[in-house]
Motif scaffolding. Sequence first.
Motif, PDB file in Angstrom:
ATOM      1  N   ILE A 349     -38.784 -62.744 -55.781  1.00 59.72           N
ATOM      2  CA  ILE A 349     -37.765 -62.323 -54.820  1.00 59.72           C
ATOM      3  C   ILE A 349     -36.714 -61.434 -55.480  1.00 59.72           C
ATOM      4  N   VAL A 350     -36.402 -60.321 -54.823  1.00 63.49           N
ATOM      5  CA  VAL A 350     -35.258 -59.486 -55.194  1.00 63.49           C
ATOM      6  C   VAL A 350     -34.152 -59.786 -54.182  1.00 63.49           C
ATOM      7  N   PRO A 351     -33.099 -60.529 -54.569  1.00 60.28           N
ATOM      8  CA  PRO A 351     -32.103 -61.000 -53.591  1.00 60.28           C
ATOM      9  C   PRO A 351     -31.382 -59.889 -52.837  1.00 60.28           C
ATOM     10  N   ASP A 352     -31.205 -58.731 -53.488  1.00 61.82           N
ATOM     11  CA  ASP A 352     -30.442 -57.644 -52.848  1.00 61.82           C
ATOM     12  C   ASP A 352     -31.280 -56.823 -51.876  1.00 61.82           C
ATOM     13  N   PHE A 353     -32.575 -57.122 -51.783  1.00 60.43           N
ATOM     14  CA  PHE A 353     -33.446 -56.399 -50.865  1.00 60.43           C
ATOM     15  C   PHE A 353     -33.594 -57.188 -49.564  1.00 60.43           C
ATOM     16  N   SER A 354     -33.818 -56.463 -48.482  1.00 61.66           N
ATOM     17  CA  SER A 354     -34.085 -57.123 -47.205  1.00 61.66           C
ATOM     18  C   SER A 354     -35.459 -57.782 -47.243  1.00 61.66           C
ATOM     19  N   VAL A 355     -35.750 -58.539 -46.196  1.00 62.82           N
ATOM     20  CA  VAL A 355     -37.053 -59.200 -46.122  1.00 62.82           C
ATOM     21  C   VAL A 355     -38.176 -58.168 -46.153  1.00 62.82           C
ATOM     22  N   ALA A 393     -38.866 -60.349 -35.546  1.00 65.75           N
ATOM     23  CA  ALA A 393     -37.455 -60.006 -35.362  1.00 65.75           C
ATOM     24  C   ALA A 393     -36.631 -60.249 -36.621  1.00 65.75           C
ATOM     25  N   ARG A 394     -37.128 -61.112 -37.513  1.00 66.36           N
ATOM     26  CA  ARG A 394     -36.348 -61.437 -38.714  1.00 66.36           C
ATOM     27  C   ARG A 394     -36.814 -60.665 -39.945  1.00 66.36           C
ATOM     28  N   LEU A 395     -37.747 -59.750 -39.775  1.00 63.54           N
ATOM     29  CA  LEU A 395     -38.240 -58.992 -40.923  1.00 63.54           C
ATOM     30  C   LEU A 395     -37.183 -58.076 -41.513  1.00 63.54           C
ATOM     31  N   ASP A 396     -36.170 -57.721 -40.730  1.00 72.49           N
ATOM     32  CA  ASP A 396     -35.117 -56.826 -41.220  1.00 72.49           C
ATOM     33  C   ASP A 396     -33.844 -57.576 -41.586  1.00 72.49           C
ATOM     34  N   ASP A 397     -33.929 -58.919 -41.774  1.00 71.60           N
ATOM     35  CA  ASP A 397     -32.793 -59.676 -42.301  1.00 71.60           C
ATOM     36  C   ASP A 397     -32.384 -59.069 -43.644  1.00 71.60           C
ATOM     37  N   SER A 398     -31.091 -59.139 -43.951  1.00 71.09           N
ATOM     38  CA  SER A 398     -30.562 -58.446 -45.130  1.00 71.09           C
ATOM     39  C   SER A 398     -31.038 -59.035 -46.449  1.00 71.09           C
ATOM     40  N   SER A 399     -31.422 -60.306 -46.459  1.00 70.02           N
ATOM     41  CA  SER A 399     -31.871 -60.924 -47.706  1.00 70.02           C
ATOM     42  C   SER A 399     -32.949 -61.951 -47.417  1.00 70.02           C
ATOM     43  N   LEU A 400     -33.964 -61.974 -48.262  1.00 71.32           N
ATOM     44  CA  LEU A 400     -35.027 -62.964 -48.128  1.00 71.32           C
ATOM     45  C   LEU A 400     -34.501 -64.368 -48.410  1.00 71.32           C
ATOM     46  N   LEU A 401     -33.377 -64.474 -49.129  1.00 75.95           N
ATOM     47  CA  LEU A 401     -32.795 -65.780 -49.426  1.00 75.95           C
ATOM     48  C   LEU A 401     -32.198 -66.429 -48.184  1.00 75.95           C
ATOM     49  N   ASN A 402     -32.034 -65.676 -47.110  1.00 74.03           N
ATOM     50  CA  ASN A 402     -31.579 -66.272 -45.845  1.00 74.03           C
ATOM     51  C   ASN A 402     -32.684 -67.091 -45.188  1.00 74.03           C
ATOM     52  N   GLY A 405     -37.411 -72.073 -47.528  1.00 72.01           N
ATOM     53  CA  GLY A 405     -38.438 -71.962 -48.551  1.00 72.01           C
ATOM     54  C   GLY A 405     -39.801 -71.621 -47.983  1.00 72.01           C
ATOM     55  N   GLY A 406     -40.162 -72.252 -46.856  1.00 67.99           N
ATOM     56  CA  GLY A 406     -41.460 -71.999 -46.253  1.00 67.99           C
ATOM     57  C   GLY A 406     -41.593 -70.582 -45.720  1.00 67.99           C
ATOM     58  N   MET A 407     -40.521 -70.069 -45.114  1.00 71.55           N
ATOM     59  CA  MET A 407     -40.562 -68.699 -44.605  1.00 71.55           C
ATOM     60  C   MET A 407     -40.604 -67.689 -45.756  1.00 71.55           C
ATOM     61  N   GLN A 408     -39.895 -67.990 -46.854  1.00 69.48           N
ATOM     62  CA  GLN A 408     -39.985 -67.123 -48.026  1.00 69.48           C
ATOM     63  C   GLN A 408     -41.430 -67.040 -48.517  1.00 69.48           C
ATOM     64  N   GLN A 409     -42.092 -68.204 -48.562  1.00 69.84           N
ATOM     65  CA  GLN A 409     -43.464 -68.235 -49.067  1.00 69.84           C
ATOM     66  C   GLN A 409     -44.391 -67.427 -48.167  1.00 69.84           C
ATOM     67  N   LYS A 410     -44.206 -67.512 -46.862  1.00 75.61           N
ATOM     68  CA  LYS A 410     -45.028 -66.725 -45.942  1.00 75.61           C
ATOM     69  C   LYS A 410     -44.833 -65.231 -46.183  1.00 75.61           C
TER      70      LYS A 410
END
Length: 640
Positions: A349-355, A393-402, A405-410
């Motif tokens: 994960i790069v925290p400063d990148f969007s999803v 709809a959440r693919l353009d969230d500002s950070s993957l850390l939002n 854990g399960g959604m990050q893995q997907k």
Amino acid sequence: MPATQEILLTADGISKAFGSFYALKGVEFELAAGEIHALFGANGAGKSTLAKVICGHIAPTAGTIRAFGEPASFQRPRDAMDAGIGIVTQETSLAGDLSVWENIILPVYGSRSTPSQSALRKIAKDAIARLGFAGEIDIEKNCEELSAAHRQLVEIARIVALGSRIIILDEPTAALSPGESARLFKVMDALRAEGRGLIFVSHRLEEIFAMTDRITILRDGASVKSNLTTTDLTQPELIHLMVGREVEQLAPEEIPDTSAAPIQLSLTEIRSEPAVRSVSLEVHAGEIVGLGGLVGSGRSELAETLMGLRPLDAGAITLLSKDYQPSNPRGALTAGLGFLPEDRRRQSIVPDFSVRENILLSHLSQLTGPRLRYGTRNSRIDELADMIGLDRARLDDSSLLNYSGGMQQKALVMRALLLEPRVLLLDEPTKGVDVGARATIYSFLRRLASEGIAILLISSDFEELLALSHRIVPISDGRTIGTVSAGDINEEQLTLICAPRSSHEHQNALLSRLAEQFGVQAGWVMTAGNQLLCLTRQGAASGASLPDPGIVAPMAGSQIAVSLERESSTVCDEEGGHQSLLMIIENQRGIGMGSIAILSGKDQTLDETAIREAAAQSLSVFEEGQLRLRATGPDTDCEQ
């Protein structure tokens, strides 16, 4: 719960808003001394948020907390630590450039007095020893050199060293194998017996029912049910409360025959010192091959070697029918590999990148010009999101850390598939994923295999490994141990096979006594389908020998073939004037854990009764009496 049991913590009407989004909505919770209380819910249900509120990482928007009988309002984590509350987070928070012992005692430096350095080292050493890992974790080693599982254990050791009365464990077993988890559970039992209260967050149902006294279930930030007695629930009831619907349970499916399909990945005696010493395996198109190993076995290091993240010292690799020499991740992706690393926070994960930008990282590796050309991948991203159940709809969230854990893995699985690889290397693909999301990922992986993708699956969850894989390749001490059909082996046997060879001290002592007392060769063997595995052996028999340890060989080629063929538990005559005796070993649940195999020298007669009595006596003290000899039955006569 007894009415006299001390209540360590109560949370009443806890809510937490992030802008207009409420992560917690009036949660009720209670923790008693001497209990393990489970926080259970789907990814994004609010479990980690509630844990962070309790330990002072974030302040609640509404509601009250009482700790140790007094109102509590923690403004910072230090306040909670000083009050006696500690947390082990799902993602480790260690300082990589500090040693293990420095990380363990780091919270001490926030207190008013600091002991001497020698005293601090002793505190750290005692904490590691209490967890039972003194021989595995060097307290002088920097934490950046540790595996994900060992970093998790250092986090737990830190809380043990603090002496917290309330301990929050947020997915502590996500990176641990069954053996390491069992050892951790013993520590949790000891802490419970001392009167501490443990809040246990886990997605693994078997852990919830085995370890916890009460359960609080969260769904969409609200407590659906609070403080339920664990024994009053069944697994289907718990899952239904968590997701509000029925979820398909993980179960093995019929294993397809892929033997005639092209071999997409072939490894021959791969070596990348010191972790990978000799690895050989094949993965056919449409096949899921499970790499079954415990922490430190070299399984993750192998995947990193294939991706060019570690040097390849020796061996040959064929990828998609071509010779392949890994040099860097970009070349690996170009060659047709897809990769999901073990540790998403440190490696993915790069925290400063969007999803969306995180998903597109593999795409960026293939660019040659100045333009990003993101639009060329949009349709593929949308397709993958629909397939794996991720909200577009959440693919353009500002950070993957939002994401949970399960959604990050997907999202990271989507990244691995973005370039349409033909071979997938998946290291812990369901780490930190709830039951519902896990079922989605399982179905997704089976679908990929049915479409011809070759998958090398690495998982510390052996139940998952056995249910998803077509074949299993055990790995121990950096060496693979043949291959076996997933349908021919169970979880307990796989754990025993994958144990480090250095852990066979008790087996070797037992076998040595038998070999010396009766002048025979004694081995610990297991059968898997038509194959034979010798875990370890001691002694010698003139003119005969059991298979070499660590080799899965055809049973028909063994010098105890008659005993194996007839599944005999009595003395059998073998070729060449030898005799053999198999004594089946089982655990307390009656599950077979292999056999003690006795092989005589030429023209030597075995005393079955004496050998059985000696073996039974030795096993009575083996592993605190957890194993025993299975009684012989009427159908075990070698003469039949």
